[in-house]
Design an enzyme around this catalytic site. Structure first.
Site, PDB file in Angstrom:
ATOM      1  CG  ASP A 138     -45.008  -9.824  14.285  1.00 56.09           C
ATOM      2  OD1 ASP A 138     -45.537 -10.319  15.310  1.00 56.09           O
ATOM      3  OD2 ASP A 138     -44.403 -10.503  13.432  1.00 56.09           O
ATOM      4  CE  LYS A 201     -41.532  -9.866  11.117  1.00 55.08           C
ATOM      5  NZ  LYS A 201     -42.992  -9.651  11.072  1.00 55.08           N
ATOM      6  CE  LYS A 237     -42.338 -13.440  11.960  1.00 59.69           C
ATOM      7  NZ  LYS A 237     -43.716 -12.936  12.188  1.00 59.69           N
TER       8      LYS A 237
END
Length: 293
Positions: A138, A201, A237
């Site tokens: 990430d 995300k 996400k």
């Protein structure tokens, strides 16, 4: 003019706040009707169980992983979480301690949470984490480059980071709480996807507002448009401040309504959280409160 600007200009993803709010109201009306033990189990299986504390240590992370290992024995009737998410320097420890084969090892890397460091440092951090066992990375988009509209430089950096990640999935964090405006959230989402992101995300959960339904809606609409143009499926996400089962159910409903049921597995849908797992588990087993993780 750089090659990404025309893509942004041609996008039809809605950025009008009134339209976004109206569309979300319709989704919110449907969200509560989706609640069921089966849906909660599905959401649980999409959680990236996270520990990102300054005080994280070898022992605390090992204990965190042991709870994930034990879950399969204590609740064998349910699927486990999708992944555990830790700082990149713990990837080797997690690889050694994690006994559940279907739980991924995710790390935050590349100058988290600001994304403000040398590209070479980002690349090295990601490469080291993957070499130590991370399946997913990430990373934070450089919002300074986005703000100054240095799109070529921004995307080149992300593409280089993805190359360093090799077969590991790259989730690009756009920090929607810092961007705030729907147009900026849309543009960041599009640029991330054109930079080989496997997921986009919402947030780091550090320093800015976390996930919001408005940001999630815009991001999912951007994913839908990108998929229609390219045929490539990108995951979504939600992260940062997602603590209640009601919040999780709403994000589930947004993904379902905008992207469809084929996105409702942990291959394409994740929620980054720590305390949420207990709230969802309580709904799964019909208890008022659970303190497992």
């Amino acid at each position: 003019m750089d090659r990404y600007r025309p893509v942004l200009q041609e996008s039809n993803v809605p950025t009008d706040k009134g339209q976004i709010e109206a569309d979300l109201e319709k989704i919110k009306e449907k969200a509560t009707s989706l609640a069921s033990p089966e849906v909660y189990a599905q959401i649980f299986n999409c959680i990236d169980l996270t520990t990102l504390n300054t005080t994280d240590s070898q022992s605390s992370v090992a204990g965190f992983i042991q709870r994930v290992n034990d879950f399969d024995n204590e609740y064998p009737q349910y699927p486990n979480v999708a992944a555990v998410c830790v700082y990149s320097n713990f990837s080797g420890l997690v690889r050694s301690a994690l006994e559940v084969s279907d739980v991924k090892i995710a790390v935050v890397a590349g100058g988290f949470p600001s994304g403000q460091t040398f590209t070479e440092v980002k690349v090295a951090d990601v490469a080291l984490a993957v070499a130590e066992g991370a399946n997913e990375v990430d990373v934070v988009m450089n919002l300074g480059m986005l703000r100054d509209e240095h799109y070529e430089e921004l995307c080149d950096e992300l593409i280089e980071v993805k190359h360093a990640a090799k077969d590991a999935a790259m989730k690009v964090i756009i920090e929607s709480g810092a961007l705030r405006e729907p147009r900026q959230i849309r543009d960041a989402s599009i640029l991330a996807m054109y930079s080989d992101a496997d997921f986009i995300k919402t947030s780091t959960g550090k320093g800015y507002d976390g996930a919001s339904p408005e940001a999630a809606y815009v991001m999912c609409r951007a994913i839908k448009e990108y998929h229609e143009k390219t045929g490539r499926k990108v995951g979504f996400k939600a992260a940062g401040g997602v603590r209640s089962y009601e919040d999780a159910l709403l994000y589930y409903a947004i993904v379902k309504e905008v992207l469809g049921d084929e996105w409702l597995s942990n291959e394409y849908f994740r929620i980054g959280a720590s305390s949420l797992a207990n709230a969802i588990l309580a709904k799964m087993i019909d208890e008022a409160e659970v303190k497992y993780f």
